[in-house]
Scaffold this motif. Structure first.
Motif, PDB file in Angstrom:
ATOM      1  N   LEU A  61       0.834  -1.200   0.000  1.00  0.00           N
ATOM      2  CA  LEU A  61       0.000   0.000   0.000  1.00  0.00           C
ATOM      3  C   LEU A  61       0.871   1.254   0.000  1.00  0.00           C
ATOM      4  N   MET A  62       1.915   1.241   0.795  1.00  0.00           N
ATOM      5  CA  MET A  62       2.833   2.375   0.844  1.00  0.00           C
ATOM      6  C   MET A  62       3.477   2.611  -0.517  1.00  0.00           C
ATOM      7  N   HIS A  63       3.881   1.547  -1.177  1.00  0.00           N
ATOM      8  CA  HIS A  63       4.505   1.689  -2.491  1.00  0.00           C
ATOM      9  C   HIS A  63       3.541   2.305  -3.508  1.00  0.00           C
ATOM     10  N   LEU A  64       2.249   2.024  -3.350  1.00  0.00           N
ATOM     11  CA  LEU A  64       1.260   2.566  -4.275  1.00  0.00           C
ATOM     12  C   LEU A  64       0.967   4.041  -4.028  1.00  0.00           C
ATOM     13  N   TYR A  65       0.930   4.454  -2.750  1.00  0.00           N
ATOM     14  CA  TYR A  65       0.402   5.768  -2.429  1.00  0.00           C
ATOM     15  C   TYR A  65       1.348   6.735  -1.721  1.00  0.00           C
ATOM     16  N   VAL A  66       2.440   6.263  -1.178  1.00  0.00           N
ATOM     17  CA  VAL A  66       3.367   7.167  -0.496  1.00  0.00           C
ATOM     18  C   VAL A  66       4.393   7.617  -1.517  1.00  0.00           C
ATOM     19  N   LYS A  67       4.322   8.880  -1.838  1.00  0.00           N
ATOM     20  CA  LYS A  67       5.247   9.407  -2.836  1.00  0.00           C
ATOM     21  C   LYS A  67       6.466  10.007  -2.147  1.00  0.00           C
ATOM     22  N   PRO A  68       7.597   9.999  -2.840  1.00  0.00           N
ATOM     23  CA  PRO A  68       8.806  10.597  -2.250  1.00  0.00           C
ATOM     24  C   PRO A  68       8.592  12.089  -1.978  1.00  0.00           C
ATOM     25  N   ALA A  69       9.282  12.596  -0.993  1.00  0.00           N
ATOM     26  CA  ALA A  69       9.195  14.011  -0.654  1.00  0.00           C
ATOM     27  C   ALA A  69       9.749  14.859  -1.791  1.00  0.00           C
ATOM     28  N   THR A  70       9.223  16.083  -1.913  1.00  0.00           N
ATOM     29  CA  THR A  70       9.774  17.018  -2.892  1.00  0.00           C
ATOM     30  C   THR A  70      11.172  17.420  -2.450  1.00  0.00           C
ATOM     31  N   GLN A  71      11.898  18.063  -3.328  1.00  0.00           N
ATOM     32  CA  GLN A  71      13.266  18.455  -2.989  1.00  0.00           C
ATOM     33  C   GLN A  71      13.303  19.370  -1.773  1.00  0.00           C
ATOM     34  N   SER A  72      12.361  20.324  -1.679  1.00  0.00           N
ATOM     35  CA  SER A  72      12.370  21.229  -0.523  1.00  0.00           C
ATOM     36  C   SER A  72      12.042  20.456   0.764  1.00  0.00           C
ATOM     37  N   GLU A  73      11.124  19.493   0.681  1.00  0.00           N
ATOM     38  CA  GLU A  73      10.811  18.675   1.846  1.00  0.00           C
ATOM     39  C   GLU A  73      11.975  17.767   2.194  1.00  0.00           C
ATOM     40  N   SER A  74      12.638  17.261   1.170  1.00  0.00           N
ATOM     41  CA  SER A  74      13.723  16.311   1.415  1.00  0.00           C
ATOM     42  C   SER A  74      14.926  16.965   2.063  1.00  0.00           C
ATOM     43  N   GLN A  75      14.998  18.269   2.010  1.00  0.00           N
ATOM     44  CA  GLN A  75      16.103  18.968   2.671  1.00  0.00           C
ATOM     45  C   GLN A  75      15.764  19.312   4.114  1.00  0.00           C
ATOM     46  N   GLY A  76      14.496  19.163   4.485  1.00  0.00           N
ATOM     47  CA  GLY A  76      14.047  19.464   5.837  1.00  0.00           C
ATOM     48  C   GLY A  76      13.832  18.198   6.636  1.00  0.00           C
ATOM     49  N   LYS A  77      12.986  18.300   7.658  1.00  0.00           N
ATOM     50  CA  LYS A  77      12.726  17.182   8.565  1.00  0.00           C
ATOM     51  C   LYS A  77      12.079  15.995   7.871  1.00  0.00           C
ATOM     52  N   LEU A  78      11.373  16.237   6.765  1.00  0.00           N
ATOM     53  CA  LEU A  78      10.658  15.156   6.094  1.00  0.00           C
ATOM     54  C   LEU A  78      11.552  14.306   5.199  1.00  0.00           C
ATOM     55  N   ARG A  79      12.833  14.598   5.133  1.00  0.00           N
ATOM     56  CA  ARG A  79      13.699  13.897   4.187  1.00  0.00           C
ATOM     57  C   ARG A  79      13.758  12.387   4.421  1.00  0.00           C
ATOM     58  N   ILE A  80      13.522  11.938   5.643  1.00  0.00           N
ATOM     59  CA  ILE A  80      13.623  10.498   5.923  1.00  0.00           C
ATOM     60  C   ILE A  80      12.332   9.739   5.622  1.00  0.00           C
ATOM     61  N   ILE A  81      11.182  10.431   5.648  1.00  0.00           N
ATOM     62  CA  ILE A  81       9.904   9.741   5.478  1.00  0.00           C
ATOM     63  C   ILE A  81       9.817   9.140   4.081  1.00  0.00           C
ATOM     64  N   GLY A  82       9.542   7.853   4.043  1.00  0.00           N
ATOM     65  CA  GLY A  82       9.426   7.142   2.784  1.00  0.00           C
ATOM     66  C   GLY A  82      10.751   6.727   2.178  1.00  0.00           C
ATOM     67  N   SER A  83      11.859   7.097   2.829  1.00  0.00           N
ATOM     68  CA  SER A  83      13.168   6.729   2.300  1.00  0.00           C
ATOM     69  C   SER A  83      13.432   5.238   2.516  1.00  0.00           C
ATOM     70  N   LYS A  84      14.416   4.738   1.822  1.00  0.00           N
ATOM     71  CA  LYS A  84      14.787   3.329   1.981  1.00  0.00           C
ATOM     72  C   LYS A  84      15.130   3.041   3.445  1.00  0.00           C
ATOM     73  N   GLU A  85      15.879   3.932   4.075  1.00  0.00           N
ATOM     74  CA  GLU A  85      16.261   3.747   5.472  1.00  0.00           C
ATOM     75  C   GLU A  85      15.034   3.718   6.387  1.00  0.00           C
ATOM     76  N   HIS A  86      14.070   4.574   6.089  1.00  0.00           N
ATOM     77  CA  HIS A  86      12.845   4.638   6.886  1.00  0.00           C
ATOM     78  C   HIS A  86      12.069   3.333   6.771  1.00  0.00           C
ATOM     79  N   ARG A  87      11.892   2.836   5.552  1.00  0.00           N
ATOM     80  CA  ARG A  87      11.163   1.582   5.346  1.00  0.00           C
ATOM     81  C   ARG A  87      11.897   0.415   6.003  1.00  0.00           C
ATOM     82  N   GLU A  88      13.236   0.407   5.901  1.00  0.00           N
ATOM     83  CA  GLU A  88      14.011  -0.659   6.545  1.00  0.00           C
ATOM     84  C   GLU A  88      13.851  -0.606   8.056  1.00  0.00           C
ATOM     85  N   ARG A  89      13.821   0.605   8.617  1.00  0.00           N
ATOM     86  CA  ARG A  89      13.660   0.763  10.066  1.00  0.00           C
ATOM     87  C   ARG A  89      12.287   0.263  10.512  1.00  0.00           C
ATOM     88  N   ILE A  90      11.256   0.577   9.736  1.00  0.00           N
ATOM     89  CA  ILE A  90       9.908   0.096  10.062  1.00  0.00           C
ATOM     90  C   ILE A  90       9.894  -1.427  10.107  1.00  0.00           C
TER      91      ILE A  90
END
Length: 115
Positions: free
Chosen positions: A78-107
């Motif tokens: 479900l996450m792969h279908l609907y969770v999109k990567p953060a935009t560049q501005s988001e990825s430079q802020g606190k949201l950069r980890i959400i949805g990342s490979k490291e985040h999914r591995e940690r989950i």
């Protein structure tokens, strides 16, 4: 019934459930009924109790480990279908980890550690 999607509860702290079942009972019965994702929205202690109940149900053999792994796989799909990567501005802020490979591995690691 053949439903292949993710089954999500409403908040288990709401009266319709909380007045009739302990958190442990609600979560284990939910697992047995096919629930994949349990919402416990307000109280961290109850969140911990729910996680512990899942771990205990698997350790005791009441709920097969494969059942929890299947839920994790459905949620991941479900996450792969609907969770999109953060935009560049988001990825430079606190949201950069959400949805990342490291985040999914940690989950997945957290799920494995609770079992």
């Amino acid at each position: 019934l053949g439903f292949k999607g993710v089954i999500v509860t409403d908040d288990l702290e709401m009266g319709a459930i909380a007045k009739h079942f302990t958190m442990q009972e609600a979560v284990v019965k939910g697992l047995e009924a096919g629930v994949d994702l349990f919402l416990v929205c307000h109280t961290e202690k109850l969140q911990d109790i729910a996680i512990e109940a899942i771990a205990n149900a698997v350790e005791s053999g009441r709920v097969p480990l494969q059942r929890v792994q299947d839920s994790a796989a459905r949620i991941e799909n479900l996450m792969h279908l609907y969770v999109k990567p953060a935009t560049q501005s988001e990825s430079q802020g606190k949201l950069r980890i959400i949805g990342s490979k490291e985040h999914r591995e940690r989950i997945m690691q957290i799920l494995a550690d609770t079992i």
